[in-house]
Design an enzyme around this catalytic site. Structure first.
Site, PDB file in Angstrom:
ATOM      1  N   GLU A 171       0.847  -1.191   0.000  1.00 46.73           N
ATOM      2  CA  GLU A 171       0.000   0.000   0.000  1.00 46.73           C
ATOM      3  C   GLU A 171       0.889   1.251   0.000  1.00 46.73           C
ATOM      4  OE1 GLU A 171      -3.379   1.885   3.017  1.00 46.73           O
ATOM      5  OE2 GLU A 171      -1.728   0.725   3.844  1.00 46.73           O
ATOM      6  N   ASN A 175      -7.174   5.973  -1.970  1.00 50.07           N
ATOM      7  CA  ASN A 175      -6.071   5.068  -1.668  1.00 50.07           C
ATOM      8  C   ASN A 175      -6.258   3.870  -2.592  1.00 50.07           C
ATOM      9  OD1 ASN A 175      -4.211   3.294  -0.564  1.00 50.07           O
ATOM     10  ND2 ASN A 175      -4.698   3.810   1.549  1.00 50.07           N
ATOM     11  N   LYS A 220      -9.518   1.645  -2.040  1.00 50.78           N
ATOM     12  CA  LYS A 220      -9.737   1.148  -0.680  1.00 50.78           C
ATOM     13  C   LYS A 220     -11.115   1.538  -0.152  1.00 50.78           C
ATOM     14  CE  LYS A 220      -7.254   1.155   3.780  1.00 50.78           C
ATOM     15  NZ  LYS A 220      -6.010   1.638   4.427  1.00 50.78           N
ATOM     16  N   GLU A 245      -6.565   8.872   7.444  1.00 50.07           N
ATOM     17  CA  GLU A 245      -7.027   8.394   6.136  1.00 50.07           C
ATOM     18  C   GLU A 245      -8.396   8.958   5.779  1.00 50.07           C
ATOM     19  OE1 GLU A 245      -6.250   4.463   4.578  1.00 50.07           O
ATOM     20  OE2 GLU A 245      -5.137   3.985   6.400  1.00 50.07           O
ATOM     21  N   CYS A 254      -4.863  -2.937   2.886  1.00 50.17           N
ATOM     22  CA  CYS A 254      -4.641  -2.747   4.315  1.00 50.17           C
ATOM     23  C   CYS A 254      -5.855  -3.111   5.167  1.00 50.17           C
ATOM     24  CB  CYS A 254      -4.147  -1.326   4.577  1.00 50.17           C
ATOM     25  SG  CYS A 254      -3.370  -1.121   6.204  1.00 50.17           S
ATOM     26  N   ASN A 279       0.181  -0.861   5.291  1.00 53.23           N
ATOM     27  CA  ASN A 279       1.099  -0.071   6.127  1.00 53.23           C
ATOM     28  C   ASN A 279       0.475  -0.091   7.514  1.00 53.23           C
ATOM     29  OD1 ASN A 279       2.597   2.674   4.223  1.00 53.23           O
ATOM     30  ND2 ASN A 279       1.967   0.682   3.468  1.00 53.23           N
TER      31      ASN A 279
END
Length: 309
Positions: free
Chosen positions: A46, A106, A123, A142, A168, A193
């Site tokens: 990621e 993302n 994501k 995020e 993730c 991550n």
């Protein structure tokens, strides 16, 4: 047998001031190593091109947008696609995506053995928060910098199999795997991550974080009879430690290969996609055994509704 030799290309830390060109050089070195290992597919983490910037609180749109790619391949990443095409190697790449109309995601892309992008994922399950939180040991913003993905969980028939992607926090949610499982997925590719310490629960350190990583990936693989390749960006980044533990899990939920370091490291395994068939035609034969008439709550509500007292 339908063998796909996969190289899980774990990256060590990327510091805030490290330019993309330097990061790409590191990734190309891992790709060269993967070629020597006769890999058919390389999987990067990621946000593979930069530090994990959501740990930093920013307000200036220009400062935020510098972490995003406006096109893919971008000028900085084109050498990765060219090398992949030269080697006849597929590639999963995670990055921050800025769309032409100004949306932020993302994201990850899947390229086939010609270097052509055959799939994109954004994501869905964004963790963290949107505003500065002074109670946290570090920020996880995020929800400030990304929109939830709008592409769902598609799969692609390519490279001799059926491949899906997630990113993730998605790996912790069973719905992620099941939606792809219902499309016959044979290999799920995921980059992550993950901080070594929970910012809201300091007692949850790296051992517990690694346990949860393995648990999530192994359960998703077993319950959907699919290979899962999960790849970390790890080590001490901008002074903040992140777990490694990149791993390749078979359709029985067994770990077949796992990273030993928190630096740049290649983990390679020959994965037989036909190994997914037994589970898909026996205990997890969805067509025979699923009882969708009892699953309505899964799509009808988000938060829990306990019974009345």
């Amino acid at each position: 047998m339908r063998l796909v030799t996969v190289a899980a290309a774990q990256l060590g830390p990327i510091q805030k001031n490290e330019p993309r060109t330097d990061v790409v050089r590191r990734m190309l070195a891992l790709m060269d190593e993967a070629k020597r290992a006769e890999a058919d597919l390389i999987v990067f983490p990621e946000l593979a091109l930069t530090t994990f910037f959501p740990r930093w609180y920013m307000e200036d749109p220009a400062e935020i947008d510098q972490w995003f790619e406006r096109e893919m391949p971008s000028a900085a990443t084109r050498p990765l696609f060219e090398r992949a095409a030269e080697y006849g190697m597929g590639m999963y790449l995670g990055y921050a995506e800025l769309t032409p109309d100004g949306r932020h995601f993302n994201s990850s892309v899947l390229a086939d053995r010609t270097g052509a992008i055959v799939g994109k994922y954004r994501k869905v399950h964004l963790p963290g928060h949107a505003e500065f939180d002074p109670e946290r040991a570090f920020q996880h913003l995020e929800k400030r910098y990304f929109e939830p993905g709008d592409l769902g969980f598609p799969v692609w028939r390519t490279m001799g199999g059926i491949f899906g992607m997630c990113i993730c926090n998605d790996r912790r949610w069973p719905e992620t795997y099941r939606v792809m499982g219902l499309q016959g997925v044979e290999m799920v590719l995921v980059g992550y991550n993950t901080p070594s310490i929970n910012s809201q629960k300091s007692a949850e350190g790296p051992e517990q974080r690694l346990f949860h990583n393995r648990l999530s990936v192994q359960a998703g693989a077993y319950q959907n009879s699919t290979w899962v390749v999960a790849v970390a960006k790890a080590g001490i980044e901008d002074g903040f430690p992140m777990i490694g533990g990149s791993l390749i899990v078979n359709p029985d939920g067994e770990i077949m290969a796992e990273a030993k370091t928190e630096g740049d490291e290649l983990v390679v395994h020959a994965c037989d996609l036909d190994a997914t068939t037994f589970g898909k035609t026996t205990i997890f034969d969805f067509a025979r055994h699923r009882r969708i008439e009892h699953y309505g709550r899964i799509c009808a509500q988000t938060g829990p509704t306990p019974p009345a007292l």
